[in-house]
Design a protein around this motif. Structure first.
Motif, PDB file in Angstrom:
ATOM      1  N   THR A  34       0.703  -1.427  -0.106  1.00  0.00           N
ATOM      2  CA  THR A  34      -0.081  -0.112   0.026  1.00  0.00           C
ATOM      3  C   THR A  34       0.757   1.047   0.181  1.00  0.00           C
ATOM      4  O   THR A  34       0.486   2.289  -0.437  1.00  0.00           O
ATOM      5  CB  THR A  34      -0.817  -0.199   1.201  1.00  0.00           C
ATOM      6  N   GLN A  35       2.014   1.043   0.654  1.00  0.00           N
ATOM      7  CA  GLN A  35       3.077   2.434   0.576  1.00  0.00           C
ATOM      8  C   GLN A  35       3.415   2.583  -0.891  1.00  0.00           C
ATOM      9  O   GLN A  35       3.497   3.971  -1.369  1.00  0.00           O
ATOM     10  CB  GLN A  35       3.946   2.066   1.605  1.00  0.00           C
ATOM     11  N   GLN A  36       3.865   1.804  -1.466  1.00  0.00           N
ATOM     12  CA  GLN A  36       4.019   1.981  -3.068  1.00  0.00           C
ATOM     13  C   GLN A  36       2.927   2.110  -4.005  1.00  0.00           C
ATOM     14  O   GLN A  36       2.965   2.410  -5.154  1.00  0.00           O
ATOM     15  CB  GLN A  36       4.944   0.812  -3.510  1.00  0.00           C
ATOM     16  N   GLY A  37       1.710   1.564  -3.483  1.00  0.00           N
ATOM     17  CA  GLY A  37       0.782   1.780  -4.072  1.00  0.00           C
ATOM     18  C   GLY A  37       0.501   0.800  -5.311  1.00  0.00           C
ATOM     19  O   GLY A  37      -0.060   1.105  -6.411  1.00  0.00           O
ATOM     20  N   SER A  38       0.928  -0.545  -5.122  1.00  0.00           N
ATOM     21  CA  SER A  38       1.162  -1.385  -6.184  1.00  0.00           C
ATOM     22  C   SER A  38       0.806  -2.950  -6.070  1.00  0.00           C
ATOM     23  O   SER A  38       1.005  -3.129  -4.577  1.00  0.00           O
ATOM     24  CB  SER A  38       2.393  -1.518  -7.007  1.00  0.00           C
ATOM     25  N   LEU A  39       0.203  -3.533  -6.639  1.00  0.00           N
ATOM     26  CA  LEU A  39       0.244  -5.191  -6.689  1.00  0.00           C
ATOM     27  C   LEU A  39       1.173  -5.823  -7.617  1.00  0.00           C
ATOM     28  O   LEU A  39       0.850  -5.637  -8.462  1.00  0.00           O
ATOM     29  CB  LEU A  39      -1.485  -5.570  -6.713  1.00  0.00           C
ATOM     30  N   VAL A  40       2.212  -6.562  -7.161  1.00  0.00           N
ATOM     31  CA  VAL A  40       3.227  -7.150  -7.933  1.00  0.00           C
ATOM     32  C   VAL A  40       2.814  -8.856  -7.487  1.00  0.00           C
ATOM     33  O   VAL A  40       2.623  -9.161  -6.520  1.00  0.00           O
ATOM     34  CB  VAL A  40       4.374  -6.735  -7.504  1.00  0.00           C
ATOM     35  N   LYS A  60      -0.991  -0.973 -10.668  1.00  0.00           N
ATOM     36  CA  LYS A  60      -1.151   0.074  -9.857  1.00  0.00           C
ATOM     37  C   LYS A  60      -2.379   0.093  -9.269  1.00  0.00           C
ATOM     38  O   LYS A  60      -3.551  -0.242  -9.627  1.00  0.00           O
ATOM     39  CB  LYS A  60      -0.869   1.247 -10.644  1.00  0.00           C
ATOM     40  N   LEU A  61      -2.562   0.211  -7.879  1.00  0.00           N
ATOM     41  CA  LEU A  61      -3.762   0.320  -7.028  1.00  0.00           C
ATOM     42  C   LEU A  61      -4.632   1.342  -7.529  1.00  0.00           C
ATOM     43  O   LEU A  61      -6.197   1.138  -7.565  1.00  0.00           O
ATOM     44  CB  LEU A  61      -3.482   0.475  -5.645  1.00  0.00           C
ATOM     45  N   THR A  62      -4.455   2.483  -8.268  1.00  0.00           N
ATOM     46  CA  THR A  62      -4.999   3.507  -8.649  1.00  0.00           C
ATOM     47  C   THR A  62      -5.841   2.884  -9.667  1.00  0.00           C
ATOM     48  O   THR A  62      -6.776   3.847 -10.310  1.00  0.00           O
ATOM     49  CB  THR A  62      -4.277   4.836  -9.097  1.00  0.00           C
ATOM     50  N   TYR A  63      -5.517   1.966 -10.687  1.00  0.00           N
ATOM     51  CA  TYR A  63      -6.112   1.345 -11.712  1.00  0.00           C
ATOM     52  C   TYR A  63      -7.261   0.500 -11.484  1.00  0.00           C
ATOM     53  O   TYR A  63      -8.316   0.287 -12.193  1.00  0.00           O
ATOM     54  CB  TYR A  63      -5.166   0.793 -12.571  1.00  0.00           C
ATOM     55  N   ASN A 108      -9.860  -4.388  -1.462  1.00  0.00           N
ATOM     56  CA  ASN A 108     -10.821  -3.439  -1.820  1.00  0.00           C
ATOM     57  C   ASN A 108     -10.411  -2.271  -0.812  1.00  0.00           C
ATOM     58  O   ASN A 108     -10.702  -1.044  -1.001  1.00  0.00           O
ATOM     59  CB  ASN A 108     -12.221  -3.701  -1.298  1.00  0.00           C
ATOM     60  N   LYS A 109      -9.851  -2.455   0.469  1.00  0.00           N
ATOM     61  CA  LYS A 109      -9.668  -1.655   1.373  1.00  0.00           C
ATOM     62  C   LYS A 109      -8.196  -0.730   0.802  1.00  0.00           C
ATOM     63  O   LYS A 109      -8.311   0.597   1.047  1.00  0.00           O
ATOM     64  CB  LYS A 109      -8.976  -2.247   2.758  1.00  0.00           C
ATOM     65  N   ALA A 110      -7.189  -1.329   0.438  1.00  0.00           N
ATOM     66  CA  ALA A 110      -6.227  -0.741  -0.212  1.00  0.00           C
ATOM     67  C   ALA A 110      -6.645   0.108  -1.355  1.00  0.00           C
ATOM     68  O   ALA A 110      -5.868   1.251  -1.598  1.00  0.00           O
ATOM     69  CB  ALA A 110      -4.924  -1.619  -0.824  1.00  0.00           C
ATOM     70  N   THR A 111      -7.643  -0.142  -2.158  1.00  0.00           N
ATOM     71  CA  THR A 111      -7.964   0.707  -3.259  1.00  0.00           C
ATOM     72  C   THR A 111      -9.072   1.568  -2.953  1.00  0.00           C
ATOM     73  O   THR A 111      -9.382   2.262  -3.909  1.00  0.00           O
ATOM     74  CB  THR A 111      -8.574  -0.363  -4.580  1.00  0.00           C
ATOM     75  N   LYS A 112      -9.389   1.759  -1.734  1.00  0.00           N
ATOM     76  CA  LYS A 112     -10.562   2.710  -1.463  1.00  0.00           C
ATOM     77  C   LYS A 112     -10.006   4.289  -1.744  1.00  0.00           C
ATOM     78  O   LYS A 112      -8.970   4.402  -1.110  1.00  0.00           O
ATOM     79  CB  LYS A 112     -11.254   2.598  -0.100  1.00  0.00           C
ATOM     80  N   ILE A 113     -10.862   4.714  -2.108  1.00  0.00           N
ATOM     81  CA  ILE A 113     -10.561   6.062  -2.318  1.00  0.00           C
ATOM     82  C   ILE A 113     -11.174   7.121  -1.120  1.00  0.00           C
ATOM     83  O   ILE A 113     -12.264   7.044  -0.718  1.00  0.00           O
ATOM     84  CB  ILE A 113     -11.334   6.762  -3.595  1.00  0.00           C
ATOM     85  N   THR A 114     -10.180   7.797  -0.277  1.00  0.00           N
ATOM     86  CA  THR A 114     -10.473   8.626   0.910  1.00  0.00           C
ATOM     87  C   THR A 114     -10.039   9.983   0.483  1.00  0.00           C
ATOM     88  O   THR A 114      -8.871  10.418  -0.116  1.00  0.00           O
ATOM     89  CB  THR A 114      -9.856   8.189   2.053  1.00  0.00           C
ATOM     90  N   VAL A 115     -10.875  10.988   0.893  1.00  0.00           N
ATOM     91  CA  VAL A 115     -10.352  12.382   0.822  1.00  0.00           C
ATOM     92  C   VAL A 115     -10.092  12.930   2.466  1.00  0.00           C
ATOM     93  O   VAL A 115     -11.001  13.007   3.455  1.00  0.00           O
ATOM     94  CB  VAL A 115     -11.514  13.197   0.391  1.00  0.00           C
ATOM     95  N   PRO A 116      -8.611  13.312   2.342  1.00  0.00           N
ATOM     96  CA  PRO A 116      -8.299  13.647   3.899  1.00  0.00           C
ATOM     97  C   PRO A 116      -8.767  15.166   4.312  1.00  0.00           C
ATOM     98  O   PRO A 116      -9.166  15.937   3.119  1.00  0.00           O
ATOM     99  CB  PRO A 116      -6.813  13.719   3.561  1.00  0.00           C
ATOM    100  N   SER A 178      -2.050   8.673 -19.861  1.00  0.00           N
ATOM    101  CA  SER A 178      -1.101   8.316 -19.102  1.00  0.00           C
ATOM    102  C   SER A 178      -1.577   7.179 -18.129  1.00  0.00           C
ATOM    103  O   SER A 178      -0.550   6.520 -17.428  1.00  0.00           O
ATOM    104  CB  SER A 178      -0.297   9.484 -18.849  1.00  0.00           C
ATOM    105  N   GLN A 179      -2.557   7.457 -17.568  1.00  0.00           N
ATOM    106  CA  GLN A 179      -3.177   6.835 -16.569  1.00  0.00           C
ATOM    107  C   GLN A 179      -3.912   5.423 -16.607  1.00  0.00           C
ATOM    108  O   GLN A 179      -4.490   4.733 -15.749  1.00  0.00           O
ATOM    109  CB  GLN A 179      -4.091   7.547 -15.703  1.00  0.00           C
ATOM    110  N   LEU A 180      -3.856   5.163 -18.100  1.00  0.00           N
ATOM    111  CA  LEU A 180      -4.675   3.746 -18.161  1.00  0.00           C
ATOM    112  C   LEU A 180      -3.571   2.689 -17.987  1.00  0.00           C
ATOM    113  O   LEU A 180      -2.400   2.792 -18.021  1.00  0.00           O
ATOM    114  CB  LEU A 180      -4.675   3.605 -19.810  1.00  0.00           C
ATOM    115  N   PRO A 181      -4.087   1.415 -17.524  1.00  0.00           N
ATOM    116  CA  PRO A 181      -3.129   0.159 -16.973  1.00  0.00           C
ATOM    117  C   PRO A 181      -2.714  -0.372 -18.043  1.00  0.00           C
ATOM    118  O   PRO A 181      -1.306  -0.830 -17.480  1.00  0.00           O
ATOM    119  CB  PRO A 181      -4.006  -0.534 -16.309  1.00  0.00           C
TER     120      PRO A 181
END
Length: 370
Positions: A34-40, A60-63, A108-116, A178-181
């Motif tokens: 989750t720190q790097q924002g990726s699943l490898v 990438k988790l953002t995808y 799902n928890k790692a990819t959840k979008i939160t607004v600080p 640029s943001q497509l997986p």
């Protein structure tokens, strides 16, 4: 079961379908960082691999837009779940039901979008920035929201400059690409696409059958290795196609829904998925050929028209017409000579025949020079 390692990463073994729609699952070691924002995922635990070994795949988790149970989508794959990432779906298989639930919840928890939430100092600075807008004339600015790879992106569509809208549109397009997986393959087609889809084609050398992606355009028919490829394996110009019809050798080749595309250099044998799809391809290609050449003009008539339009051939045909009329007159003269020979004596007759043959030879040399 997934576990948390010393670097606070979620790790464990899963089976993944690396090739989409292949139905073949391979055992891989997954690391959710989750720190790097990726699943490898790796061939094995990196501790058991040589130092510096590369991963087999990454995402990438953002995808990731959604992770859910996929037992209904893949009933034959036990404990299966799916990761939706843009235009691609990754199917994975857990060890048991609890393993499935743990991985789905963790992803799902790692990819959840939160607004600080803003702190008090940030809130005051934001209010101070907003004060000049209240004092001066308020400008209306429009925004648009796009969801790219499961991430909502808000872009400004109007700016102060004259070309602000165009610049915002270009920035949004660049950001979306640029943001497509992964790259989606061929760019937008310049020509009108009449029909496209997957068919099975016979090879030219090995005579083996491979599934290819076919694309029918206004002037050509191309086939690719897949729908994600940019360059075609081959392009068939429609002007070289003689006919498209259902293959009469389908029983010999033991292939159903087989049709053939006959060109000047080769006959392409293509198998569709159903009889309806086969007739649809035949109708589409035939219609494209008619639209290109004009109604009532087959390949043979097109070749004949091109041949007759050649100026050398036109001169040759006109010369042949002149020669035919001259030969007709010559035949009439020979009939007269033959009737006269019967009235002459034998010595004079031979001399007359020799003179006539010499005259005919000179006329032919004049008509058909070498």
């Amino acid at each position: 079961m997934p576990y948390v390692d010393r670097q606070n990463r979620i790790c464990g073994f899963l089976d993944i379908e690396e090739n989409e729609s292949s139905g073949k699952f391979l055992r891989r070691y997954f690391i959710l960082d989750t720190q790097q924002g990726s699943l490898v995922w790796f061939m094995d635990n990196p501790q058991n691999l040589p130092i510096g070994a590369d991963c087999v795949g990454s995402l990438k988790l953002t995808y990731i837009s959604k992770v859910s149970d996929a037992t209904k989508l893949r009933p034959k794959a036990e404990f299966c779940f799916v990761i939706n990432a843009g235009m691609r779906k990754f199917f994975l298989q857990a060890n048991d039901q609890q393993d499935l639930v743990d991985w789905v919840n963790a992803l799902n928890k790692a990819t959840k979008i939160t607004v600080p939430k803003l702190s008090d100092g940030q809130q005051n600075s934001e209010n101070q920035k907003a004060l000049p807008d209240v004092a001066g004339p308020k400008k209306q600015v429009s925004y648009k929201t796009e969801i790219i790879g499961g991430v909502p992106i808000v872009t400004q569509t109007q700016q102060e400059g004259g070309d602000g809208a165009d610049r915002a549109e270009r920035d949004a397009m660049q950001r979306s690409h640029s943001q497509l997986p992964y790259f989606l393959g061929r760019p937008a087609q310049e020509h009108t696409v009449i029909k496209s889809g997957y068919c099975v084609k016979q090879g030219a050398v090995m005579r083996n059958w491979k599934r290819r992606y076919f694309l029918l355009e206004e002037n050509s028919m191309s086939y690719f290795k897949s729908d994600l490829e940019k360059e075609p394996l081959r392009m068939i110009p429609l002007k070289e196609v003689h006919k498209v019809q259902e293959c009469k050798q389908s029983d010999i080749m033991m292939r159903d829904n087989l049709f053939e595309v006959v060109t000047t250099s080769r006959t392409f044998y293509i198998q569709a998925d159903s009889p309806e799809e086969m007739h649809s391809w035949i109708k589409a290609v035939s219609g494209a050929i008619v639209a290109q050449r004009g109604p009532g003009r087959s390949a043979a008539t097109m070749r004949q028209a091109r041949r007759l339009s050649n100026p050398c051939i036109q001169r040759y045909t006109s010369r042949i017409g002149e020669c035919s009329s001259t030969l007709l007159q010559l035949c009439t003269c020979l009939r007269c000579v033959t009737s006269c020979l019967s009235l002459l004596l034998p010595p004079v007759r031979c001399l007359y025949v020799f003179f006539s043959l010499f005259l005919i030879h000179m006329i032919i040399r004049h008509l058909f020079p070498c």
